[in-house]
Design a protein around this motif. Sequence first.
Motif, PDB file in Angstrom:
ATOM      1  N   PHE A 195       6.757  15.650   6.527  1.00 41.58           N
ATOM      2  CA  PHE A 195       6.371  13.913   6.833  1.00 41.58           C
ATOM      3  C   PHE A 195       5.035  14.075   7.694  1.00 41.58           C
ATOM      4  N   VAL A 196       3.937  13.078   6.710  1.00 43.00           N
ATOM      5  CA  VAL A 196       2.514  12.460   7.847  1.00 43.00           C
ATOM      6  C   VAL A 196       2.914  10.897   7.867  1.00 43.00           C
ATOM      7  N   THR A 197       2.325  10.598   9.456  1.00 38.89           N
ATOM      8  CA  THR A 197       2.166   9.338   9.005  1.00 38.89           C
ATOM      9  C   THR A 197       0.550   8.289   8.530  1.00 38.89           C
ATOM     10  N   SER A 198       0.832   7.531   8.561  1.00 35.58           N
ATOM     11  CA  SER A 198       0.209   6.615   7.247  1.00 35.58           C
ATOM     12  C   SER A 198       0.242   5.613   7.957  1.00 35.58           C
ATOM     13  N   GLY A 199      -0.455   4.812   8.795  1.00 34.07           N
ATOM     14  CA  GLY A 199      -0.396   3.897   9.416  1.00 34.07           C
ATOM     15  C   GLY A 199       0.525   3.182   9.966  1.00 34.07           C
ATOM     16  N   ASN A 200       1.436   2.260   9.581  1.00 39.08           N
ATOM     17  CA  ASN A 200       3.071   2.526  10.712  1.00 39.08           C
ATOM     18  C   ASN A 200       4.329   3.325   9.566  1.00 39.08           C
ATOM     19  N   CYS A 201       2.758   4.414   8.654  1.00 41.07           N
ATOM     20  CA  CYS A 201       4.609   5.044   7.266  1.00 41.07           C
ATOM     21  C   CYS A 201       3.785   6.105   6.988  1.00 41.07           C
ATOM     22  N   ALA A 236       4.954   9.557   4.985  1.00 39.35           N
ATOM     23  CA  ALA A 236       5.119  10.134   3.324  1.00 39.35           C
ATOM     24  C   ALA A 236       5.143  11.580   3.886  1.00 39.35           C
ATOM     25  N   ALA A 237       6.055  11.810   2.391  1.00 35.81           N
ATOM     26  CA  ALA A 237       6.677  13.521   2.257  1.00 35.81           C
ATOM     27  C   ALA A 237       6.187  13.647   0.872  1.00 35.81           C
ATOM     28  N   CYS A 238       4.509  14.356   1.097  1.00 31.95           N
ATOM     29  CA  CYS A 238       3.493  14.332   0.203  1.00 31.95           C
ATOM     30  C   CYS A 238       2.192  15.136   0.881  1.00 31.95           C
ATOM     31  N   HIS A 239       1.646  16.108   0.312  1.00 36.22           N
ATOM     32  CA  HIS A 239       0.982  17.016   0.592  1.00 36.22           C
ATOM     33  C   HIS A 239      -0.660  16.924   0.176  1.00 36.22           C
ATOM     34  N   MET A 240      -0.679  15.439  -1.123  1.00 37.20           N
ATOM     35  CA  MET A 240      -1.594  15.027  -1.088  1.00 37.20           C
ATOM     36  C   MET A 240      -2.156  13.905  -0.180  1.00 37.20           C
ATOM     37  N   VAL A 241      -1.208  12.834  -0.064  1.00 37.39           N
ATOM     38  CA  VAL A 241      -1.449  12.207   1.327  1.00 37.39           C
ATOM     39  C   VAL A 241      -1.674  12.810   2.503  1.00 37.39           C
ATOM     40  N   ASP A 251       1.167  -0.858  -0.009  1.00 40.85           N
ATOM     41  CA  ASP A 251       0.098  -0.035   0.272  1.00 40.85           C
ATOM     42  C   ASP A 251       1.209   1.358   0.074  1.00 40.85           C
ATOM     43  N   PRO A 252       1.573   1.708  -0.933  1.00 42.00           N
ATOM     44  CA  PRO A 252       2.555   2.606  -0.893  1.00 42.00           C
ATOM     45  C   PRO A 252       1.930   4.048  -0.887  1.00 42.00           C
ATOM     46  N   GLN A 253       2.095   5.036  -0.346  1.00 42.32           N
ATOM     47  CA  GLN A 253       0.924   6.207   0.152  1.00 42.32           C
ATOM     48  C   GLN A 253       1.596   7.470  -0.942  1.00 42.32           C
ATOM     49  N   HIS A 254       3.212   7.270  -1.411  1.00 39.87           N
ATOM     50  CA  HIS A 254       3.962   8.518  -2.045  1.00 39.87           C
ATOM     51  C   HIS A 254       3.281   8.017  -3.246  1.00 39.87           C
ATOM     52  N   PRO A 255       3.093   9.238  -4.158  1.00 43.39           N
ATOM     53  CA  PRO A 255       2.819   9.392  -5.899  1.00 43.39           C
ATOM     54  C   PRO A 255       4.164   8.378  -6.313  1.00 43.39           C
ATOM     55  N   TYR A 256       5.338   8.827  -5.997  1.00 43.83           N
ATOM     56  CA  TYR A 256       6.394   8.341  -6.344  1.00 43.83           C
ATOM     57  C   TYR A 256       6.620   6.868  -6.057  1.00 43.83           C
ATOM     58  N   THR A 257       6.486   6.340  -4.904  1.00 40.84           N
ATOM     59  CA  THR A 257       6.577   4.693  -4.335  1.00 40.84           C
ATOM     60  C   THR A 257       5.825   4.079  -5.715  1.00 40.84           C
ATOM     61  N   GLN A 258       4.233   4.439  -6.193  1.00 40.88           N
ATOM     62  CA  GLN A 258       3.033   3.785  -6.673  1.00 40.88           C
ATOM     63  C   GLN A 258       3.133   3.884  -7.830  1.00 40.88           C
ATOM     64  N   GLY A 259       4.444   4.924  -8.478  1.00 38.93           N
ATOM     65  CA  GLY A 259       4.894   4.499  -9.405  1.00 38.93           C
ATOM     66  C   GLY A 259       5.805   3.932  -9.904  1.00 38.93           C
ATOM     67  N   LEU A 260       6.953   3.541  -8.971  1.00 38.54           N
ATOM     68  CA  LEU A 260       8.215   2.461  -9.317  1.00 38.54           C
ATOM     69  C   LEU A 260       7.582   1.214  -8.962  1.00 38.54           C
TER      70      LEU A 260
END
Length: 339
Positions: free
Chosen positions: A311-317, A319-324, A244-253
């Motif tokens: 950085f914002v916390t989502s679950g145990n992860c 992510a540095a993302c304004h959308m998240v 469950d990747p949060q950051h769009p870059y991780t999703q892209g990878l």
Amino acid sequence: MSLLDVNHLDVRFALRGGDVRALRDVCFSLDRGERLGIVGESGAGKSVAAFSLLNLIAKPGYIAGGSIRFDGQELTTLSDRALRKVRGHRMSMIFQDPMMTLNPVLTIGEQMVECLKAHRRISTREARGISLNKLQQVQIPSPEARLDQYPHELSGGMRQRVIIAIALLLDPDIIIADEPTTALDVTIQAEIMALLLELCEKHNVGLILITHDLGVVSQVTQRMLVMYAGRVIEQGPTREIINDPQHPYTQGLINALPQMATPGSRLNQIPGSMPSLSNLPSGCAFHPRCSFVERADGSRRQACHDQVPEFVTSGNCQAACHMVAEMIASERIPAEEQD
């Protein structure tokens, strides 16, 4: 306390046009026996982060700020002499290309004995015995014969096993592996990674694995950092980020992995390329390549252009993302209104 704590690490390269920041505000930790993966495209700062831990950054690079604490000791302020007691002894490194690491004019045994005698007061016979034992641990066939051979007489896979044996010579607490299977074919890559994982688990050695291969990271590491343009943009348990990747870059990878594409169709890819560190975009460095800068209703997230995301916390992860951050904030509003 963690075995290794890296806080707000800032690494720069002094060039004629001014300093270029290769790492910005990098923070992470590693517990004893833990396995950490660092992933990202070429130029993301993975290898610079690894080299910084042992102060192996070549000039004009230098550590401009931040802290690297290993077992309670601050490494950034150590003298070269004091750092040599840590480098190669308690923290070892496996480099990408074994032929560039091994000395071509010395036998395998001579190089291993020299490494041992540089850190311990032991006889050549004792050092040779330890070297033989380590070669046996990495499952090299006919280890006695290999001690008297030169690097060019060994295959690529055997040379990498020798490098791992050298890294284990002094029973380190941490091994830093910088893309250790890049120069090997696929079947040998799997063998080397399985061996490295087995040795780390058996000896309770911490592992920092630098790679661009998310498949390897998912199989070997427990936690991972995703880096982009010199900054960590997502971190957390490996399994959670992969699933469950949060950051769009991780999703892209992850979407760019071959198995994510429909058979017979083009592979997915992230548009554009990594920006130059000397000319980073304003705000979020990823925003020129990000498809989420524009919301579903057609409006744009101006913060992506103007502000470096926290950085914002989502679950145990994290992510540095304004959308998240926006999504998490929107989820909290109804609960707060009910209160």
